[in-house]
Enzyme design. Structure first.
Site, PDB file in Angstrom:
ATOM      1  N   GLU A 182       0.791  -1.245   0.000  1.00 20.12           N
ATOM      2  CA  GLU A 182       0.000   0.000   0.000  1.00 20.12           C
ATOM      3  C   GLU A 182       0.819   1.290   0.000  1.00 20.12           C
ATOM      4  O   GLU A 182       0.558   2.203   0.783  1.00 20.12           O
ATOM      5  CB  GLU A 182      -0.961  -0.001   1.203  1.00 20.12           C
ATOM      6  CG  GLU A 182      -1.885  -1.204   1.215  1.00 20.12           C
ATOM      7  CD  GLU A 182      -2.902  -1.193   2.361  1.00 20.12           C
ATOM      8  OE1 GLU A 182      -2.804  -0.341   3.260  1.00 20.12           O
ATOM      9  OE2 GLU A 182      -3.800  -2.050   2.350  1.00 20.12           O
ATOM     10  N   GLU A 236      -6.012 -10.807  -1.403  1.00 21.84           N
ATOM     11  CA  GLU A 236      -6.877 -10.608  -0.221  1.00 21.84           C
ATOM     12  C   GLU A 236      -8.336 -10.528  -0.659  1.00 21.84           C
ATOM     13  O   GLU A 236      -9.079  -9.629  -0.268  1.00 21.84           O
ATOM     14  CB  GLU A 236      -6.477  -9.314   0.517  1.00 21.84           C
ATOM     15  CG  GLU A 236      -5.012  -9.265   0.906  1.00 21.84           C
ATOM     16  CD  GLU A 236      -4.617  -8.000   1.669  1.00 21.84           C
ATOM     17  OE1 GLU A 236      -5.501  -7.262   2.149  1.00 21.84           O
ATOM     18  OE2 GLU A 236      -3.405  -7.759   1.786  1.00 21.84           O
TER      19      GLU A 236
HETATM   20  C1  XIL Z   1      -6.519  -6.483   8.160  1.00 22.54           C
HETATM   21  C2  XIL Z   1      -6.849  -7.676   9.048  1.00 22.54           C
HETATM   22  O1  XIL Z   1      -7.715  -8.524   8.341  1.00 22.54           O
HETATM   23  C3  XIL Z   1      -7.474  -7.209  10.342  1.00 22.54           C
HETATM   24  O2  XIL Z   1      -7.629  -8.305  11.243  1.00 22.54           O
HETATM   25  C4  XIL Z   1      -6.611  -6.130  11.007  1.00 22.54           C
HETATM   26  O3  XIL Z   1      -7.278  -5.623  12.129  1.00 22.54           O
HETATM   27  C5  XIL Z   1      -6.315  -5.004  10.031  1.00 22.54           C
HETATM   28  O4  XIL Z   1      -5.731  -5.539   8.856  1.00 22.54           O
HETATM   29  N1  XIL Z   1      -5.031  -4.664   3.647  1.00 22.54           N
HETATM   30  C6  XIL Z   1      -4.063  -5.522   4.092  1.00 22.54           C
HETATM   31  C7  XIL Z   1      -4.369  -6.452   5.212  1.00 22.54           C
HETATM   32  O5  XIL Z   1      -2.980  -5.593   3.489  1.00 22.54           O
HETATM   33  O6  XIL Z   1      -3.232  -6.709   5.989  1.00 22.54           O
HETATM   34  C8  XIL Z   1      -5.478  -5.937   6.078  1.00 22.54           C
HETATM   35  O7  XIL Z   1      -5.793  -6.927   7.038  1.00 22.54           O
HETATM   36  C9  XIL Z   1      -6.681  -5.593   5.223  1.00 22.54           C
HETATM   37  C10 XIL Z   1      -6.341  -4.510   4.228  1.00 22.54           C
END
Ligand code: XIL
Length: 350
Positions: free
Chosen positions: A131, A236
């Protein structure tokens, strides 16, 4: 799912603490049956794994990697350099000022070589930077950027490669369908390669919803990254079934309870909403299957609906239905449909 997708891409999921510790036995069963790739939902991020400069927490990460090895599941690492879930000490001095460039470089190098080095040869690839780029194509004003400028990205890739020369290295981000972000990521791939640095794939997080992304733009990004010479990973994947935003005043004025409007299905997803969700899942999976010559992994962000971070994001305490297994760990119809689609949809040959 993993068997149906053999020869196309790995099917992954993110493991939470309860799954890593084997407490969520129903979840672990689903993981073994349907997935051949895993990633840590949280425990390998800099805050949990490296809370203080002289202290690392390797307990959960060690278990996750061992679970992968014991079950023949590919493990990837998430994530080395990210502005979120980042301990303050990493980028700030005790007095609250930003660390110097030299100090941050030393900290990044130490962090990356310790974490990547520990799992050398056991973790297939790393989300090296997460990111760092905005939708308009500019660089995020993170502390890493404030201190080192764009240079922090090639440095992170260099340190990761030095720590495990055989590990694949990825750049990972959300809203990858945005044109500005797409263009900057393509440029970044070129810049890393020009300097002789390794980058194997771009991770498209693919947090989707009922109104985003525009699938045509999403597909354009897959094609642009592939054309830039890297593999693509869906890292994701989830599909929120809930509204993303509303104007509170309008709802109140219209006599609508805003809490209810933002959490419309606390008990179950009505048939019509489920069908709309199913249709968008099918469209997304169809694109991924057609591009399976370029896509090497499709990872869902969680196992069952109850595990999904979307129950608390962007609004806390909601009931979302974003994954392929329901709260009782039953496969939704989209699972059988996906298995069918794996037979029906050929990959577009390049
Ligand atoms: C999220 C997790 O799913 C949560 O449990 C945590 O509280 C916050 O992070 N982008 C990413 C992930 O790269 O690491 C994030 O995961 C969601 C958005």
């Amino acid at each position: 799912m993993k068997d149906a997708a053999k020869g196309r891409f790995l099917i992954g999921t993110a493991l939470n603490e309860a799954q890593i510790r084997g407490l969520d036995t129903a979840g672990v069963r689903v993981v073994r049956e349907h997935f051949n790739a895993i990633v840590a939902e949280n425990c390998m991020k800099s805050q949990p794994i490296h809370p203080q400069r002289d202290r690392y927490n390797f307990d959960a990460p060690d278990r996750l990697v061992a679970f992968g090895e014991q079950n023949g599941i590919t493990v990837t690492g998430h994530t080395l350099i990210w502005h979120s879930q980042l301990p303050r000490w990493f980028v700030y001095n005790d007095d609250g000022t930003l660390r110097s460039a030299e100090e941050l470089k030393a900290i990044m190098k130490e962090h990356i070589s310790t974490v990547v080095g520990r799992y050398k040869g056991r973790i297939k690839g790393w989300d090296v930077v997460n990111e760092a780029i905005m939708e308009d194509g500019s660089y995020r004003r993170s502390p890493f950027y404030e201190i080192l400028g764009e240079e922090f990205i090639p440095l992170a890739f260099q340190y990761a490669h030095e720590a495990d020369p055989d590990a694949e290295l990825y750049y990972n981000d959300y809203n990858m369908w945005a044109e500005g972000k797409r263009n900057t990521v393509v440029r970044l791939i070129g810049e890393l390669r020009e300097r002789g640095l390794r980058i194997d794939a771009v991770g498209m997080q693919s947090h989707m919803g009922m109104n985003h992304p525009d699938f045509a733009e999403y597909e354009k990004s897959i094609e642009a990254f592939a054309a830039a010479g890297v593999k693509v990973m869906v890292t994701e994947f989830d599909m929120s079934a809930l509204p993303t935003s509303y104007v509170g005043a309008d709802l109140a004025g219209g006599g609508i309870d805003p809490a209810r409007a933002m959490n419309p299905y606390p008990d179950s997803l009505p048939a019509e909403a489920y069908e709309a969700w199913h249709k968008r899942m099918e469209q997304a999976l169809e694109i991924m299957l057609r591009h399976s010559d370029d896509i090497t992994r499709v990872t869902f962000w969680g196992v069952s609906d109850s595990d999904s971070w979307l129950n608390n994001f962007p609004v806390r305490g909601r009931t979302d239905y974003a994954l392929t297994f329901d709260r009782g760990h039953r496969a939704k119809p989209i699972v059988a449909r996906f298995i069918e689609m794996c037979r029906e949809i050929p990959a577009d040959k390049k």
